[in-house]
Design a protein around this motif. Sequence first.
Motif, PDB file in Angstrom:
ATOM      1  N   LEU A  39      -5.463   3.329   9.709  1.00 20.18           N
ATOM      2  CA  LEU A  39      -4.433   4.217   9.175  1.00 20.18           C
ATOM      3  C   LEU A  39      -3.058   3.741   9.608  1.00 20.18           C
ATOM      4  O   LEU A  39      -2.807   3.534  10.794  1.00 20.18           O
ATOM      5  CB  LEU A  39      -4.656   5.654   9.658  1.00 20.18           C
ATOM      6  N   GLY A  75      -8.622   7.119   3.562  1.00 24.68           N
ATOM      7  CA  GLY A  75      -7.791   5.952   3.876  1.00 24.68           C
ATOM      8  C   GLY A  75      -7.910   4.871   2.812  1.00 24.68           C
ATOM      9  O   GLY A  75      -8.565   5.048   1.786  1.00 24.68           O
ATOM     10  N   MET A  76      -7.291   3.734   3.094  1.00 30.54           N
ATOM     11  CA  MET A  76      -7.251   2.620   2.148  1.00 30.54           C
ATOM     12  C   MET A  76      -8.412   1.657   2.390  1.00 30.54           C
ATOM     13  O   MET A  76      -8.884   1.498   3.509  1.00 30.54           O
ATOM     14  CB  MET A  76      -5.922   1.864   2.274  1.00 30.54           C
ATOM     15  N   HIS A 110      -9.912  12.501   0.670  1.00 28.04           N
ATOM     16  CA  HIS A 110      -9.464  11.111   0.740  1.00 28.04           C
ATOM     17  C   HIS A 110      -9.105  10.766   2.190  1.00 28.04           C
ATOM     18  O   HIS A 110      -8.368  11.500   2.846  1.00 28.04           O
ATOM     19  CB  HIS A 110      -8.287  10.888  -0.201  1.00 28.04           C
ATOM     20  N   GLN A 150       2.083   5.404   6.285  1.00 26.93           N
ATOM     21  CA  GLN A 150       2.027   5.868   4.897  1.00 26.93           C
ATOM     22  C   GLN A 150       0.686   6.548   4.618  1.00 26.93           C
ATOM     23  O   GLN A 150       0.644   7.629   4.026  1.00 26.93           O
ATOM     24  CB  GLN A 150       2.242   4.699   3.936  1.00 26.93           C
ATOM     25  N   THR A 151      -0.399   5.931   5.057  1.00 30.15           N
ATOM     26  CA  THR A 151      -1.728   6.497   4.817  1.00 30.15           C
ATOM     27  C   THR A 151      -1.897   7.818   5.561  1.00 30.15           C
ATOM     28  O   THR A 151      -2.484   8.761   5.026  1.00 30.15           O
ATOM     29  CB  THR A 151      -2.829   5.504   5.238  1.00 30.15           C
ATOM     30  N   LYS A 152      -1.359   7.904   6.769  1.00 27.64           N
ATOM     31  CA  LYS A 152      -1.464   9.148   7.542  1.00 27.64           C
ATOM     32  C   LYS A 152      -0.831  10.323   6.803  1.00 27.64           C
ATOM     33  O   LYS A 152      -1.233  11.469   6.992  1.00 27.64           O
ATOM     34  CB  LYS A 152      -0.800   8.989   8.912  1.00 27.64           C
ATOM     35  N   TRP A 212      -1.120  11.105   3.747  1.00 28.33           N
ATOM     36  CA  TRP A 212      -2.021  11.727   2.764  1.00 28.33           C
ATOM     37  C   TRP A 212      -3.483  11.773   3.200  1.00 28.33           C
ATOM     38  O   TRP A 212      -4.310  12.384   2.519  1.00 28.33           O
ATOM     39  CB  TRP A 212      -1.906  11.063   1.391  1.00 28.33           C
ATOM     40  N   ALA A 213      -3.828  11.150   4.310  1.00 27.17           N
ATOM     41  CA  ALA A 213      -5.220  11.174   4.781  1.00 27.17           C
ATOM     42  C   ALA A 213      -5.672  12.624   4.966  1.00 27.17           C
ATOM     43  O   ALA A 213      -4.942  13.445   5.524  1.00 27.17           O
ATOM     44  CB  ALA A 213      -5.361  10.393   6.081  1.00 27.17           C
ATOM     45  N   MET A 221      -9.164   3.200  -2.254  1.00 22.36           N
ATOM     46  CA  MET A 221      -9.272   4.092  -1.113  1.00 22.36           C
ATOM     47  C   MET A 221     -10.714   4.503  -0.876  1.00 22.36           C
ATOM     48  O   MET A 221     -11.542   4.450  -1.783  1.00 22.36           O
ATOM     49  CB  MET A 221      -8.361   5.303  -1.255  1.00 22.36           C
ATOM     50  N   GLU A 224     -12.579  -0.860   5.227  1.00 24.94           N
ATOM     51  CA  GLU A 224     -11.656   0.251   5.455  1.00 24.94           C
ATOM     52  C   GLU A 224     -10.513  -0.244   6.335  1.00 24.94           C
ATOM     53  O   GLU A 224     -10.736  -0.939   7.323  1.00 24.94           O
ATOM     54  CB  GLU A 224     -12.388   1.403   6.146  1.00 24.94           C
TER      55      GLU A 224
END
Length: 146
Positions: A90, A80-81, A78, A93-95, A97-98, A61, A87
């Motif tokens: 988003l 994104g992945m 944090h 899933q990433t949204k 925890w972003a 990430m 990079e």
Amino acid sequence: MLQTIAFSTTIEAPKEKVWKALWEDENYRNWTSVFTEGSHFETDWKEGGKILFLDGKGEGMYSKIDKMVTNELMAFQHLGMFKDGKEQPLDEQTKSWAGSKEIYTLTENEGNTLLEVKLDTVPGFDGYFNETFPKALKKVKELSES
């Protein structure tokens, strides 16, 4: 919906030694191996700058160094992945925890250092962190006290 979880340990070493155990490359690789083998970072350690948290395959990430006070505070956000050398956009899933935070605070008292870690996580991941973070902090303690 993010939830914040916290961990702490008292280390019989000055905060400067704990800081080195946390953030010097070789030490970081050692204590973060409990999360994933080959863990490492790429950064210039500038406040407001980017940091990549990567596994042995160079995936992981990308984050921002929100605040850094040497030997006292390190705070990441944090974002994104990171995969295939770049990079990633988003996804859903990433949204979830972003924007999450991970904060390390060191407080020295009479030669001992209290290391406190607070991190945001998505529901369901707290079990993983509750199992692995104490193991990681044990390694930080061993590195600091040796």
